[in-house]
Design a protein around this motif. Structure first.
Motif, PDB file in Angstrom:
ATOM      1  N   TYR A  35     -38.263  55.437  12.766  1.00  0.00           N
ATOM      2  CA  TYR A  35     -37.305  55.326  11.673  1.00  0.00           C
ATOM      3  C   TYR A  35     -37.911  54.515  10.538  1.00  0.00           C
ATOM      4  O   TYR A  35     -38.740  53.635  10.755  1.00  0.00           O
ATOM      5  CB  TYR A  35     -36.033  54.602  12.132  1.00  0.00           C
ATOM      6  N   LEU A  43     -30.996  53.382   8.465  1.00  0.00           N
ATOM      7  CA  LEU A  43     -32.221  53.913   9.052  1.00  0.00           C
ATOM      8  C   LEU A  43     -32.268  55.417   8.878  1.00  0.00           C
ATOM      9  O   LEU A  43     -31.268  56.104   9.065  1.00  0.00           O
ATOM     10  CB  LEU A  43     -32.281  53.581  10.549  1.00  0.00           C
ATOM     11  N   GLU A 102     -28.856  55.207  25.387  1.00  0.00           N
ATOM     12  CA  GLU A 102     -29.057  54.100  24.469  1.00  0.00           C
ATOM     13  C   GLU A 102     -30.496  54.091  23.994  1.00  0.00           C
ATOM     14  O   GLU A 102     -31.425  54.219  24.796  1.00  0.00           O
ATOM     15  CB  GLU A 102     -28.749  52.783  25.162  1.00  0.00           C
ATOM     16  N   PHE A 105     -35.006  49.475  20.549  1.00  0.00           N
ATOM     17  CA  PHE A 105     -35.825  49.359  19.355  1.00  0.00           C
ATOM     18  C   PHE A 105     -36.913  48.304  19.510  1.00  0.00           C
ATOM     19  O   PHE A 105     -36.711  47.274  20.168  1.00  0.00           O
ATOM     20  CB  PHE A 105     -34.950  48.998  18.149  1.00  0.00           C
TER      21      PHE A 105
ATOM     22  N   SER B  32     -21.118  60.120  20.656  1.00  0.00           N
ATOM     23  CA  SER B  32     -20.987  58.746  21.130  1.00  0.00           C
ATOM     24  C   SER B  32     -21.158  57.830  19.929  1.00  0.00           C
ATOM     25  O   SER B  32     -21.874  58.162  18.986  1.00  0.00           O
ATOM     26  CB  SER B  32     -22.067  58.433  22.168  1.00  0.00           C
ATOM     27  N   PHE B  34     -21.742  53.773  18.299  1.00  0.00           N
ATOM     28  CA  PHE B  34     -22.434  52.518  18.584  1.00  0.00           C
ATOM     29  C   PHE B  34     -22.285  51.546  17.428  1.00  0.00           C
ATOM     30  O   PHE B  34     -22.112  51.945  16.276  1.00  0.00           O
ATOM     31  CB  PHE B  34     -23.942  52.758  18.769  1.00  0.00           C
ATOM     32  N   TYR B  36     -24.907  48.518  16.225  1.00  0.00           N
ATOM     33  CA  TYR B  36     -26.150  47.796  16.420  1.00  0.00           C
ATOM     34  C   TYR B  36     -26.149  46.577  15.506  1.00  0.00           C
ATOM     35  O   TYR B  36     -25.535  46.581  14.433  1.00  0.00           O
ATOM     36  CB  TYR B  36     -27.344  48.669  16.051  1.00  0.00           C
ATOM     37  N   LEU B  44     -33.495  46.368  15.851  1.00  0.00           N
ATOM     38  CA  LEU B  44     -32.065  46.515  16.131  1.00  0.00           C
ATOM     39  C   LEU B  44     -31.781  46.276  17.604  1.00  0.00           C
ATOM     40  O   LEU B  44     -32.560  46.654  18.473  1.00  0.00           O
ATOM     41  CB  LEU B  44     -31.593  47.928  15.756  1.00  0.00           C
ATOM     42  N   LEU B  46     -28.602  46.847  20.485  1.00  0.00           N
ATOM     43  CA  LEU B  46     -27.298  47.450  20.717  1.00  0.00           C
ATOM     44  C   LEU B  46     -26.268  46.352  20.948  1.00  0.00           C
ATOM     45  O   LEU B  46     -26.456  45.479  21.800  1.00  0.00           O
ATOM     46  CB  LEU B  46     -27.347  48.371  21.936  1.00  0.00           C
ATOM     47  N   LYS B  49     -20.879  49.946  22.568  1.00  0.00           N
ATOM     48  CA  LYS B  49     -20.851  51.408  22.476  1.00  0.00           C
ATOM     49  C   LYS B  49     -19.550  51.954  23.052  1.00  0.00           C
ATOM     50  O   LYS B  49     -18.852  51.274  23.810  1.00  0.00           O
ATOM     51  CB  LYS B  49     -22.031  52.009  23.224  1.00  0.00           C
ATOM     52  N   PHE B  89     -24.908  47.653  11.957  1.00  0.00           N
ATOM     53  CA  PHE B  89     -25.005  49.087  11.690  1.00  0.00           C
ATOM     54  C   PHE B  89     -24.082  49.853  12.630  1.00  0.00           C
ATOM     55  O   PHE B  89     -24.144  49.672  13.846  1.00  0.00           O
ATOM     56  CB  PHE B  89     -26.433  49.594  11.924  1.00  0.00           C
ATOM     57  N   LEU B  93     -24.264  59.177  17.903  1.00  0.00           N
ATOM     58  CA  LEU B  93     -25.243  59.977  18.620  1.00  0.00           C
ATOM     59  C   LEU B  93     -24.641  61.344  18.902  1.00  0.00           C
ATOM     60  O   LEU B  93     -23.612  61.453  19.570  1.00  0.00           O
ATOM     61  CB  LEU B  93     -25.634  59.301  19.931  1.00  0.00           C
ATOM     62  N   LEU B  98     -29.578  60.069  16.505  1.00  0.00           N
ATOM     63  CA  LEU B  98     -28.764  58.966  16.001  1.00  0.00           C
ATOM     64  C   LEU B  98     -28.661  59.055  14.491  1.00  0.00           C
ATOM     65  O   LEU B  98     -29.669  59.225  13.807  1.00  0.00           O
ATOM     66  CB  LEU B  98     -29.402  57.630  16.359  1.00  0.00           C
ATOM     67  N   PHE B 100     -27.182  56.730  11.277  1.00  0.00           N
ATOM     68  CA  PHE B 100     -26.773  55.358  10.995  1.00  0.00           C
ATOM     69  C   PHE B 100     -26.005  55.251   9.690  1.00  0.00           C
ATOM     70  O   PHE B 100     -26.261  55.995   8.732  1.00  0.00           O
ATOM     71  CB  PHE B 100     -28.010  54.463  10.865  1.00  0.00           C
ATOM     72  N   GLY B 101     -25.095  54.285   9.644  1.00  0.00           N
ATOM     73  CA  GLY B 101     -24.521  53.873   8.377  1.00  0.00           C
ATOM     74  C   GLY B 101     -25.518  53.011   7.628  1.00  0.00           C
ATOM     75  O   GLY B 101     -26.594  52.687   8.135  1.00  0.00           O
TER      76      GLY B 101
END
Lengths: 114, 110
Positions: A35, A43, A102, A105, B32, B34, B36, B44, B46, B49, B89, B93, B98, B100-101
């Protein structure tokens, strides 16, 4: 300890040069991801690999290349064709497959092009 | 396609204040969801979730409930600490990818 390592933490490059960012995991994960993070943009996915010797382009693959010769390693090369390479790069991995997994990272590499 | 929208920051709070970060999503199928967290200079981690509608994720005093009817997954904490200062974030998923915002920067002052 299991985890993802990225090196180096900070990287400087001159314009016109290619540079390779390292990502290694010892989690026995099949899938790995790269990413790019820019301020205020979250990201964005560059490349991903679900299995050794196979990888796919993400949303912003232009100017980047990857290889997946080993399960543990997924290096990213930022080529001179990438027009705005200065960013924070994050590598991630998970068990793979289409089910919920999951993503873990790494600590990231901050690349600055001078 | 899939997308995540979260409230813009930065958010600045005093210790022990209540924190809410709004997150809404657009997705096909049953994603799903999440949250982060990213501490300064790090990758990042987690935070929590939820994998199906009405699930509540919780961790370290943070909670978020998967609301399919409002396509939301808002993050809440009742009493924040200085150590909660980070970028948060929201992510979804779907089909192993994934999304992301943009992230919300939270600063908690003592």
């Amino acid at each position: 300890d299991g985890g993802i390592t990225q090196s180096p933490k900070y990287l400087f490059r001159k314009e016109g040069q290619n540079v390779t960012l390292s990502c290694e995991q010892n989690l026995n994960h099949d899938a790995m991801y790269w990413y790019r993070q820019d301020p205020g943009q979250g990201l964005r996915l560059i490349y991903y690999s679900q299995i050794v010797n196979d990888f796919q382009k993400g949303d912003i693959a232009e100017g980047y290349s990857v290889s997946r010769e080993k399960k543990e390693s997924f290096p990213l090369t930022v080529t001179s064709a990438q027009k705005n390479p200065t960013a924070f790069y994050l590598c991630a991995s998970d068990l793979g497959g289409r089910a919920y997994n999951e993503q873990f990272f790494g600590p990231g590499t901050r690349l600055t092009v001078l | 396609g899939n997308s995540v929208t979260q409230m813009e920051g930065p958010v600045t709070l005093s210790e022990e204040a209540f924190l809410t970060i709004n997150c809404t999503y657009t997705a096909t199928g049953y994603p799903s969801l999440f949250w982060y967290v990213q501490y300064p200079g790090e990758g990042l981690q987690l935070l929590l979730k939820a994998t199906k509608a009405d699930d509540k994720g919780s961790n370290k005093g943070f909670e978020a409930t998967y609301r399919k009817e409002t396509t939301s997954f808002h993050l809440e904490k009742g009493s924040v600490q200085v150590s909660d200062s980070a970028v948060y974030f929201c992510a979804l998923l779907n089909d192993y990818k994934l999304s992301f915002g943009a992230g919300t920067t939270v600063t908690v002052r003592a």
